[in-house]
Write an enzyme that holds these catalytic residues in place. Structure first.
Site, PDB file in Angstrom:
ATOM      1  N   ASP A 170      30.031  34.131  33.072  1.00 36.08           N
ATOM      2  CA  ASP A 170      29.841  33.540  31.716  1.00 36.08           C
ATOM      3  C   ASP A 170      28.327  32.876  31.643  1.00 36.08           C
ATOM      4  O   ASP A 170      27.768  32.637  30.645  1.00 36.08           O
ATOM      5  CB  ASP A 170      30.903  32.652  31.130  1.00 36.08           C
ATOM      6  CG  ASP A 170      30.753  32.569  29.640  1.00 36.08           C
ATOM      7  OD1 ASP A 170      30.326  33.238  28.719  1.00 36.08           O
ATOM      8  OD2 ASP A 170      30.814  31.421  29.311  1.00 36.08           O
TER       9      ASP A 170
ATOM     10  N   ASP B  53      24.441  35.405  31.562  1.00 34.09           N
ATOM     11  CA  ASP B  53      23.680  35.978  30.256  1.00 34.09           C
ATOM     12  C   ASP B  53      22.665  35.070  29.660  1.00 34.09           C
ATOM     13  O   ASP B  53      21.641  35.310  29.358  1.00 34.09           O
ATOM     14  CB  ASP B  53      24.883  36.480  29.175  1.00 34.09           C
ATOM     15  CG  ASP B  53      25.696  35.287  28.781  1.00 34.09           C
ATOM     16  OD1 ASP B  53      25.752  34.160  29.261  1.00 34.09           O
ATOM     17  OD2 ASP B  53      26.545  35.436  27.801  1.00 34.09           O
TER      18      ASP B  53
ATOM     19  N   ASP C  14      26.979  34.999  22.085  1.00 37.51           N
ATOM     20  CA  ASP C  14      27.545  34.480  23.441  1.00 37.51           C
ATOM     21  C   ASP C  14      28.829  33.405  22.730  1.00 37.51           C
ATOM     22  O   ASP C  14      29.869  33.184  23.512  1.00 37.51           O
ATOM     23  CB  ASP C  14      26.585  33.827  24.128  1.00 37.51           C
ATOM     24  CG  ASP C  14      27.088  32.974  25.354  1.00 37.51           C
ATOM     25  OD1 ASP C  14      27.747  33.805  26.164  1.00 37.51           O
ATOM     26  OD2 ASP C  14      26.474  31.884  25.671  1.00 37.51           O
TER      27      ASP C  14
ATOM     28  N   ASP D 259      32.609  33.577  23.718  1.00 36.93           N
ATOM     29  CA  ASP D 259      33.180  32.467  24.484  1.00 36.93           C
ATOM     30  C   ASP D 259      34.462  31.940  23.677  1.00 36.93           C
ATOM     31  O   ASP D 259      35.393  31.525  24.472  1.00 36.93           O
ATOM     32  CB  ASP D 259      32.361  31.154  24.537  1.00 36.93           C
ATOM     33  CG  ASP D 259      31.191  31.385  25.398  1.00 36.93           C
ATOM     34  OD1 ASP D 259      31.489  32.346  26.372  1.00 36.93           O
ATOM     35  OD2 ASP D 259      30.428  30.569  25.641  1.00 36.93           O
TER      36      ASP D 259
END
Length: 194
Positions: A61, A64, A82, A86
């Protein structure tokens, strides 16, 4: 709390991100949701060791964002994507414990709500402050929640029944964090208004 050490970890994260530099960060963000989906699948099957291995994808995670910064592809939409993914990933990880029969629906819903509130309060407060401050206060931000989730899974592997107590502690700390953020946001926003 662990976000204080993010700068120290950036070098390690950049090393992990190097193999992915040719891939667009938004694509990396989307691919990152595969790990929580695998986690859910293995939890439903009660294959906790496989779920634990898939949970290691949580480190992916960070890739990116590192790629976006290193390649100059940081965008407002990328940040939104993002952050949204999440929240989806966090929900899948929490829901997985319910579908594995480890926690009740009531605890699941309270964990989901508190997790969303922690993120929402930060986002809404920073928006109200027009970007003049960062509200990263609180006992349990996202990295700590991930540590609680993996700890609960490891506990379930070795001491079935213990995971629900670990997740209950996560809930209590999450509620404390919600209150901390509300009080801090109130204080900061009141000083900006004056």
């Amino acid at each position: 709390m662990l976000s204080k050490y993010k700068q120290d970890l950036n070098r390690v994260i950049l090393i992990l991100a190097k193999p992915f530099m040719r891939v667009h960060p938004d694509i990396l963000s989307v691919i990152g949701t595969l790990f929580p989906i695998l986690f859910l699948y293995f939890m439903i099957q009660q294959k906790y060791l496989a779920a634990l291995v898939s949970f290691l994808g949580v480190f992916y995670d960070t890739v990116d964002g590192a790629v976006a910064r290193a390649t100059g592809k940081v965008t407002k939409f990328g940040g939104l994507l993002d952050s949204t993914l999440d929240r989806i990933s966090d929900s899948i990880y929490i829901i997985s414990f319910y579908y594995a029969g480890i926690i009740s629906i009531e605890l699941t819903l309270m964990l989901l709500l508190s997790s969303y509130l922690i993120s929402y309060i930060r986002s809404r407060a920073e928006l109200a402050g027009k970007g003049s401050f960062v509200l990263n206060v609180g006992l349990i931000e996202r990295p700590e929640r991930m540590i609680f989730l993996v700890s609960a899974l490891i506990a379930e592997l070795f001491a079935p029944g213990l995971a629900k107590y670990i997740l209950l502690m996560m809930l209590i700390l999450s509620v404390v964090t919600v209150l901390q953020r509300m009080f801090k946001a109130r204080s900061i926003l009141a000083s900006i208004a004056d």
